[in-house]
Design a protein around this motif. Structure first.
Motif, short mmCIF file in Angstrom:
data_model
loop_
_atom_site.label_atom_id
_atom_site.label_comp_id
_atom_site.label_asym_id
_atom_site.label_seq_id
_atom_site.Cartn_x
_atom_site.Cartn_y
_atom_site.Cartn_z
N VAL A 1 43.70 57.00 30.01
CA VAL A 1 42.36 56.53 29.61
C VAL A 1 42.43 55.04 29.24
N GLY A 2 43.46 54.68 28.44
CA GLY A 2 43.65 53.29 28.04
C GLY A 2 43.84 52.38 29.25
N ARG A 3 44.56 52.89 30.23
CA ARG A 3 44.81 52.16 31.48
C ARG A 3 43.49 51.86 32.20
N ASP A 4 42.66 52.90 32.33
CA ASP A 4 41.38 52.74 33.02
C ASP A 4 40.49 51.74 32.29
N GLU A 5 40.49 51.83 30.95
CA GLU A 5 39.66 50.90 30.18
C GLU A 5 40.16 49.46 30.36
N MET A 6 41.47 49.28 30.33
CA MET A 6 42.04 47.94 30.51
C MET A 6 41.71 47.40 31.91
N LEU A 7 41.81 48.26 32.93
CA LEU A 7 41.52 47.82 34.29
C LEU A 7 40.04 47.44 34.43
N GLY A 8 39.16 48.19 33.72
CA GLY A 8 37.74 47.86 33.73
C GLY A 8 37.50 46.50 33.08
N LEU A 9 38.18 46.26 31.97
CA LEU A 9 38.05 44.97 31.27
C LEU A 9 38.49 43.82 32.18
N ILE A 10 39.60 44.04 32.86
CA ILE A 10 40.15 43.00 33.74
C ILE A 10 39.16 42.65 34.85
N ARG A 11 38.57 43.69 35.41
CA ARG A 11 37.58 43.47 36.47
C ARG A 11 36.41 42.62 35.94
N ARG A 12 35.98 42.97 34.70
CA ARG A 12 34.82 42.27 34.13
C ARG A 12 35.12 40.82 33.75
N ILE A 13 36.41 40.50 33.50
CA ILE A 13 36.76 39.11 33.21
C ILE A 13 36.27 38.24 34.36
N HIS A 14 36.40 38.77 35.56
CA HIS A 14 35.95 37.99 36.72
C HIS A 14 34.44 38.12 36.95
N THR A 15 33.94 39.36 36.94
CA THR A 15 32.52 39.53 37.29
C THR A 15 31.60 38.94 36.21
N ASP A 16 31.94 39.10 34.92
CA ASP A 16 31.05 38.62 33.85
C ASP A 16 31.24 37.14 33.53
N PHE A 17 32.47 36.65 33.64
CA PHE A 17 32.73 35.28 33.18
C PHE A 17 33.20 34.34 34.29
N GLY A 18 33.42 34.87 35.47
CA GLY A 18 33.83 34.01 36.58
C GLY A 18 35.25 33.49 36.45
N ILE A 19 36.04 34.12 35.56
CA ILE A 19 37.43 33.67 35.38
C ILE A 19 38.29 34.40 36.43
#
Ligand SMILES: Nc1ncnc2c1ncn2[C@@H]1O[C@H](COP(=O)(O)OP(=O)(O)OP(=O)(O)O)[C@@H](O)[C@H]1O
Length: 320
Positions: free
Chosen positions: A165-183
């Motif tokens: 579960v922690g893995r999936d949450e971290m992977l979701g966060l990583i994806r959003r670093i790019h989609t939400d902030f363009g990083i």
């Protein structure tokens, strides 16, 4: 974003990177390889923290050999190992890291609050980090990499030690670093499967050498294999077997399916063209069964490993 040219790093007993030439564009890129493949060594060179033995590399157009400080101003880094002082709170630590990156006190405090909220650590932000779970520590490490609003972040094994579960949450966060902030993100892992879901592009290294670099869609392109799943009925208690036999009677061989070794309830067969789809649909309708799914299978990244790497592939896929 990143370009290396015949980059090598030799330690007295081991060659950690061996003439590695690779280009990485914007987006989320996975850097995958078994333990000891050279991932952390590459990141340290790209941050200008460790000199290459040979070759050259640029990050955001800056030469790693001479512009390390300028690179570190614009690039965030989440190290692999635990590096958090236990008696300091997440807020104190991340504010400190923001100040180290040159942010003035008020901006450092505001950015820290925003970043901790983004990584899901807002409630616990004033507690000493010594009492944090592994997942919470990984989130603090991620927050400190993001707090100075970099253009690019290097995340070294961010899912290490996390449960599924922690893995999936971290992977979701990583994806959003790019989609939400363009990083843009360069994320390392020894697990091929998780990068397949998270990354736009994957670079695979083995023994310090480049094995492959391509977009995730190239890795996971569709094959001509069809996967078909049907329901059972009173008349056909094993619907999968009934479909297999009906298809066989029409000259279509099923490669895997009910009654065949290793099969579950999925039939796998090679599509000859559009007519194969029509035939399967008609066979299932004639038998009065329900079609659960009929889809083209996709390659998985793990399949890029050669026969000789079978064991290492297994280890990587199963997370050992
Ligand atoms: N400072 C060092 N001195 C000597 N050898 C080193 C040093 N740093 C790394 N190595 C060696 O270089 C090789 C690559 O190590 P590296 O840490 O880059 O691999 P990795 O892919 O990041 O694996 P891991 O996920 O286990 O850290 C390994 O054989 C390692 O033992």
């Amino acid at each position: 974003m990143i370009a290396t040219e015949s980059l090598s790093k030799r330690f007295p007993r081991v060659t950690a990177l061996d003439r590695l030439s690779v280009d990485v564009g914007p987006g989320v890129t996975g850097l995958v390889g078994a333990n000891g493949a050279g991932k952390s060594t590459l990141i340290k060179i790209l941050l200008g923290l460790s000199p290459a033995t040979e070759g050259r590399a640029e990050v955001l157009g800056l030469d790693v050999a001479t512009k390390g400080a300028a690179i570190r101003e614009r690039v965030g880094y989440m190290p692999e190992h635990d590096c958090l002082p236990p008696d300091v709170s997440a807020t104190e630590f991340v504010v400190h890291m923001a100040r180290m990156s040159g942010l003035p006190p008020t901006a450092a405090r505001e950015r820290t609050a925003d970043t901790l909220r983004h990584v899901g650590l807002y409630e616990e932000r004033y507690r000493p980090m010594g009492g944090y779970s592994t997942g919470m520590k990984q989130r603090v490490k991620l927050a400190q990499a993001l707090v100075h609003d970099p253009d690019l972040v290097f995340l070294d094994e961010p899912t290490n030690g996390l449960d599924p579960v922690g893995r999936d949450e971290m992977l979701g966060l990583i994806r959003r670093i790019h989609t939400d902030f363009g990083i843009s993100v360069l994320v390392t892992s020894h697990l091929l499967g998780e990068l397949e879901r998270t990354c736009d592009h994957v670079v695979i290294i083995d023994g310090g050498k480049l094995l492959r670099s391509s977009s995730t869609t190239d890795f996971t392109q569709t094959t001509t294999t069809l996967a078909v799943e049907v329901t059972d009925t009173d008349e056909h208690p094993d619907g999968t077997r009934a479909v297999r036999e009906a298809l066989l009677a029409r000259g279509i061989t099923v490669e895997s399916g009910s009654g065949l070794p290793g099969a579950g309830h999925i039939l796998l067969l090679t599509a000859q063209g559009e007519e194969t789809y029509d035939l399967i649909r008609d066979v299932i309708a004639d038998l009065g069964l329900g079609l659960v799914r009929m889809e083209q299978r996709r390659h998985h990244i793990a399949e890029v490993f050669t026969e000789g790497d079978e064991q290492r592939k297994e280890a990587a896929v199963h997370g050992s």
